[in-house]
Design an enzyme around this catalytic site. Structure first.
Site, short mmCIF file in Angstrom:
data_model
loop_
_atom_site.label_atom_id
_atom_site.label_comp_id
_atom_site.label_asym_id
_atom_site.label_seq_id
_atom_site.Cartn_x
_atom_site.Cartn_y
_atom_site.Cartn_z
CG ASP A 235 -1.97 1.02 1.26
OD1 ASP A 235 -2.35 1.47 0.17
OD2 ASP A 235 -2.44 1.38 2.36
CD GLU B 271 -0.33 5.45 -3.85
OE1 GLU B 271 0.17 5.65 -2.73
OE2 GLU B 271 -1.07 4.50 -4.12
CG ASP C 199 -8.18 4.21 0.77
OD1 ASP C 199 -7.99 2.98 0.83
OD2 ASP C 199 -7.44 5.04 1.31
#
Ligand SMILES: *[C@@H]1O[C@H](CO)[C@@H](O)[C@H](O)[C@H]1NC(C)=O
Ligand SMILES: *[C@@H]1O[C@H](CO)[C@@H](O)[C@H](O)[C@H]1NC(C)=O
Ligand SMILES: *[C@@H]1O[C@H](CO)[C@@H](O)[C@H](O)[C@H]1NC(C)=O
Ligand SMILES: *[C@@H]1O[C@H](CO)[C@@H](O)[C@H](O)[C@H]1NC(C)=O
Ligand SMILES: *[C@@H]1O[C@H](CO)[C@@H](O)[C@H](O)[C@H]1NC(C)=O
Ligand SMILES: *[C@@H]1O[C@H](CO)[C@@H](O)[C@H](O)[C@H]1NC(C)=O
Ligand SMILES: *[C@@H]1O[C@H](CO)[C@@H](O)[C@H](O)[C@H]1NC(C)=O
Ligand SMILES: *[C@@H]1O[C@H](CO)[C@@H](O)[C@H](O)[C@H]1NC(C)=O
Length: 909
Positions: free
Chosen positions: A451, A454, A594
């Site tokens: 997770d 980015e 999300d």
């Protein structure tokens, strides 16, 4: 998972302008490669109209393509960067279906996505005369066209706009039909069929809570498919275009034009001939590598909740699923297990290692599975993982040349980002996995969740005070985000404000930091460095984060796959990543990020999923019942049913939402049971579809139009989906509704799922009285579908059940299908698998001779259902077969209790 933020955008302050470009000692001076040619800042005009384009010379053609020189015409316009005077054009006919066009600076200093990050086929070429696409050019000013040979349709045409090629700005535009049927350019949460007017897609990976429409989100996949009516034949055919460039970019679609605006690098374009959409995905995989596919068990039901307070709650969840009789295949844990949120650590009080181990042992004993999350950001703390990483020098360094580790703020507070370009980083990662996830002494996970890659960071602007931000995000209870994002408001409409900015891109260093907002980052003009690693950090080898930001998640995926395979050699590594790029499918699967517990997000889950059939990541899905916000009993029940054939099936919710495990309500319990009953019986069919994904790149779920490409009504359908090219799922779309307005393509024979009664497609159709534990599903005529005859509480037990074969004829009475079985978990299975193809011609069902049968993976058949039969029929020549005809459903059941092997033939009389 969401991040919390205590600072509003209003608090942004200016930056000091001069950022020195320092040479890393270990970097072997290759930094020069990337930025040497960027000399002193020059003023930029932002006036693209002053750009004159290029003229073409030294054209050299061969049987397989051409090369040429492109020379800047007249004075540089320096619109957003410095014009590059001399370019090299290379055109290669690589396969019959693929044309490769690159335009790069002749000196080779612009950044290109390296081969070891995104693989590309080497020495692939075909004679021009055999290619389905043709390249044509105009010399002065230079422009080019790509045509489809079959019908002379011009698919790509740059003639109306001039090529701009600057160190930090590339511009190329093509004509497209004004009402083009355009898909892709993700990741995005916009309409699946893209808008064609005043529409912008920004690609700059970011932590995008709520997956807001109209904005850049977690992944970048600069590929589009266009489904176009041929002006000569009148048939709709599809082609694809991919731009392999990792820089931030903005693709504008407006007024019959599609234009790329890229922050640097080169134009590396692949044209795919299709002509079917799923072929384009296969053609993409020929370039970037075939996708990984899940183990059989990975298709089962996954459960996660961020905010599972301790190991007891995890154990209770597992128990409560069992008590409710809902099959739970895999229990997940979010960052909750960590010691103050540091990766490779467990909380001694909440998740003590020994007790967690006991939970995992019980799961394994019961043939269930366990997964935890790992982030890239490593706590800057006195602990082993950080110390060892530091010793190996694997973390990104500060922008100022001091050589100190760059620190951002992520979940553990101050944290360092691994530099995946550094030669020591993957080994460090592999070793940390071996130790922390050791099967005897560590946390013995079965799959992995990565997770925040980015990479996400909590610094809202580069000079924000890390300690203050860390404190704010750490203070319990964590405050809600103050970054006013309306998407946190359930039900907020599907558009976000966009501001078109005219501004120029000032100076080089400032641009590195800010990108000047000209790519519409975050739907407005946020600086590129906000909430991530600042873009002026330098990776090993002198590569700027600016150029490779969009690759961070992909590179972490690659290292993580290596680490998982090192733990369990030759076992299919199921890894879910949030951030992706073209080619990520080769290493990882994906969940959509999300999403929110709203009816909008419930509907959007389908279009998000369908996007990954274009991007080449077959194993994907959104959080079922929604992640952020509070779900409701009915929303969660509908979602359990709607997602029935989403490749990745996981219920997951956020720490500040009401718990939403399926057993929490009666409707959701019933719905999840019903959904798993159907899904688990279909797992072998699904696994077979994944076998084709793994070997050919064929997508496993499809938008309706992929199978009905000539029916314009289907082009925009995005609340229905097909799985395995066979089963159409058409969920109820609205709250409190019990009906579905769905499209069932005309002139096609369909069958209602599970009752198997025949239905003729009538176009738009209404279905009434759909209960909360139902979802309309239709099997398309022409298919043979293998099902297990019963479901079970684990996928392992499902595999012990006999098969029922559904033979669903098309309107000519024909049907075909196949079935692949192996051990369900090995990467390489050698000869240990069974694969059969079945054909039905109205009279006999034949299993092809040339299959492959391994007695360890038998096709034991309880019964075969022949659908749409008008009368009782007998089976001849098959001992012990009994038949039974049901007039109402028109189903002829042949009870067989034998094996289907290559060469088996069952004849109806
Ligand atoms: C981006 O950063 C610059 C300082 O470098 C600042 O002047 C500008 O306001 C910032 N833009 C936004 C949209 O935050
Ligand atoms: C599990 O069920 C028990 C009994 O109903 C309940 O007390 C407990 O809170 C539940 N725990 C979880 C995590 O669902
Ligand atoms: C890799 O780690 C070793 C320590 O084991 C170190 O000596 C070496 O300098 C590192 N390599 C690089 C390129 O930093
Ligand atoms: C283009 O879109 C922007 C943002 O959505 C909007 O403000 C603007 O009015 C639109 N322009 C036209 C011509 O529709
Ligand atoms: C969910 O509902 C509870 C009350 O049941 C409330 O306290 C909480 O704030 C809600 N959470 C969100 C994210 O809306
Ligand atoms: C839920 O199901 C349980 C067990 O079947 C039953 O006792 C209870 O009345 C149901 N609750 C509602 C609200 O239907
Ligand atoms: C659905 O029904 C519930 C309960 O009656 C109600 O509170 C809600 O407002 C309804 N929603 C819509 C969209 O009609
Ligand atoms: C199948 O059933 C339909 C009715 O839905 C009928 O119109 C069609 O002709 C049948 N096809 C065959 C091959 O029997």
């Amino acid at each position: 998972m969401r991040f919390h933020l205590g600072v509003g955008l209003t608090a942004l302050v200016g930056l000091t302008s001069a950022v020195s470009v320092s040479k890393r000692e270990a970097g072997q001076g290759t930094e020069e490669l990337v930025f040497k040619h960027i000399t002193s800042p020059v003023s930029h005009t932002a006036n693209v109209d002053a750009c004159n384009g290029y003229s073409m010379s030294d054209v050299s053609t061969s049987d397989h393509g051409l090369t040429a020189t492109l020379q800047l015409i007249g004075e540089p316009c320096n619109a957003y960067g410095n014009d590059i005077e001399t370019l090299t054009l290379k055109v290669g006919y690589e396969t019959e279906d693929r044309l490769h066009v690159t335009i790069a600076d002749t000196e080779g200093k612009q950044y290109q996505v390296p081969e070891d990050v995104v693989q590309r086929p080497k020495h692939s070429r075909v004679e021009k005369g055999k290619a389905k696409l043709r390249f044509e050019f105009q010399e002065q000013p230079f422009s080019f066209r790509v045509l489809r040979v079959e019908d002379e349709e011009v698919l790509f045409d740059t003639q109306d706009s001039k090529l701009i090629f600057e160190d930090q700005y590339l511009h190329l535009a093509t004509k497209i039909p004004e009402d083009a049927n355009l898909y892709g350019l993700g990741q995005h949460n916009d309409a699946f069929k893209l808008a064609t007017n005043n529409y912008t897609r920004t690609l700059w990976n970011r932590d995008a809570f709520g997956i807001p429409p109209g904005s850049n989100v977690y992944g970048s996949h600069p590929i589009y498919q266009e489904h176009r009516r041929s002006s000569s034949s009148g048939n709709y055919l599809t082609h694809g275009v991919a731009l392999l460039n990792s820089h931030g970019m903005k693709v504008d679609v407006d007024d019959g034009k599609l234009s790329y605006n890229v922050l640097g690098g080169v134009l590396d374009l692949y044209f795919f001939a299709g002509p079917k959409p799923s072929r384009i995905t296969e053609q993409l995989h020929e370039v970037v590598g075939l996708p990984v596919t899940p183990p059989y068990w990975g298709l089962g039901l996954h459960q996660c909740r961020y905010g599972s307070g301790d190991w007891i709650e995890i154990a209770q969840t597992i128990a409560n699923y069992s008590e409710a009789g809902i099959p739970l295949e895999t229990q997940w844990t979010d960052i909750d297990y960590m010691d103050r949120r540091a990766i490779f650590s467990t909380s001694p009080s909440l998740y003590p290692r020994q007790l967690l181990k006991q939970v995992i042992d019980v799961l394994h004993h019961n043939n269930q599975h366990y997964v935890v999350m790992v982030d890239p950001a490593t706590a800057v703390r006195d602990y082993g993982a950080y110390d060892r990483g530091n010793d190996l020098d694997v973390f990104l360094k500060r922008h100022d040349g001091s050589g100190a580790v760059h620190q951002n703020v992520v979940w553990p507070g101050r944290a360092a980002y691994p530099d995946w370009f550094h030669p020591n980083t993957s080994q460090w990662w592999v070793d940390e996995f071996k130790t922390f996830f050791n099967k005897d002494t560590g946390v013995d996970i079965d799959a992995l969740w990565i997770d925040m890659n980015e990479p996400a960071g909590f610094l809202p602007y580069v000079e924000a005070n890390p300690d203050r931000i860390a404190q704010e995000q750490d203070a319990p209870p964590r405050p809600p985000t103050t970054r006013a994002s309306p998407y946190e408001v359930p039900g907020f409409p599907a558009t976000s404000p966009k501001t078109k900015r005219a501004g120029g891109w000032a100076f080089v260093n400032e641009k590195l930091l800010n990108g000047d907002g000209s790519i519409n980052h975050d739907g407005v003009s946020s600086n590129l460095s906000d909430f991530t690693a600042r873009t002026d950090l330098t990776h090993y080898g002198g590569i700027r984060e600016y150029a490779v930001h969009n690759l961070y998640g992909l590179m972490m995926s690659k290292a993580s796959r290596e680490a998982m395979l090192a733990r369990r050699p030759n076992k299919k590594a199921l890894i879910l990543t949030r951030s992706t790029f073209l080619g990520s499918g080769r290493y990882t699967s994906h969940w959509h990020g999300d999403n929110l517990s709203t009816w909008d997000h419930y509907r959007w889950a389908i279009r998000l999923m369908l996007g990954y059939s274009i991007y080449g990541m077959p194993m994907n899905g959104g959080d079922i019942c929604g992640f952020g916000g509070n779900t409701t009993e009915t929303l969660c029940a509908r979602w359990a049913m709607a997602a029935i054939l989403h490749p990745f099936y996981r219920n997951h919710n956020n720490i500040d939402g009401r718990p939403q495990e399926f057993y929490r309500w009666n409707l959701t319990t019933q719905a999840a049971k019903r959904a798993m009953d159907i899904r688990y019986r279909l797992l072998d069919a699904y696994y077979t579809a994944f076998h084709h994904a793994q070997t050919k790149g064929t997508p496993v779920v499809q938008p309706l139009f992929w199978n009905f490409g000539q029916d314009v009504e289907t082009f925009g359908v995005e609340t229905q989906y097909m799985a395995m090219d066979k089963i159409l799922v058409s969920p109820v779309t609205d709250e409190n509704s019990t009906s579905v307005h769905m499209y069932l393509p005309k002139d096609t024979q369909w069958y209602k799922f599970d009752s198997w009664t025949p239905v003729q497609g009538q176009g738009w159709t209404d279905i009434e009285n759909v209960d909360y534990d139902e979802v309309p599903m239709h099997l398309i005529g022409g298919s043979i579908l293998p099902l297990r005859n019963e479901s079970a509480m684990t996928t392992k037990d499902v595999r012990q059940k006999d098969f029922v074969i559904i033979v669903a004829p098309d309107d000519e009475g024909q049907a075909k299908g196949d079935l692949y079985i192996d051990d369900g978990e090995s990467e390489e299975v050698g000869e240990q698998f069974t694969y059969i193809e079945m054909h039905f011609n109205g009279h006999h069902l034949v299993v092809q001779d040339d299959g492959h049968y391994d007695a360890a993976y038998p096709v034991k058949v309880d019964r075969i259902l022949f659908l749409n039969q008008t009368k009782q029929r007998q089976v001849i020549g098959t001992d012990g077969a009994e038949t039974n005809y049901d007039e109402e459903s028109k189903v002829l059941t042949v009870t067989l209790q034998s094996e289907l092997r290559p060469g088996t033939r069952i004849e109806l009389q």
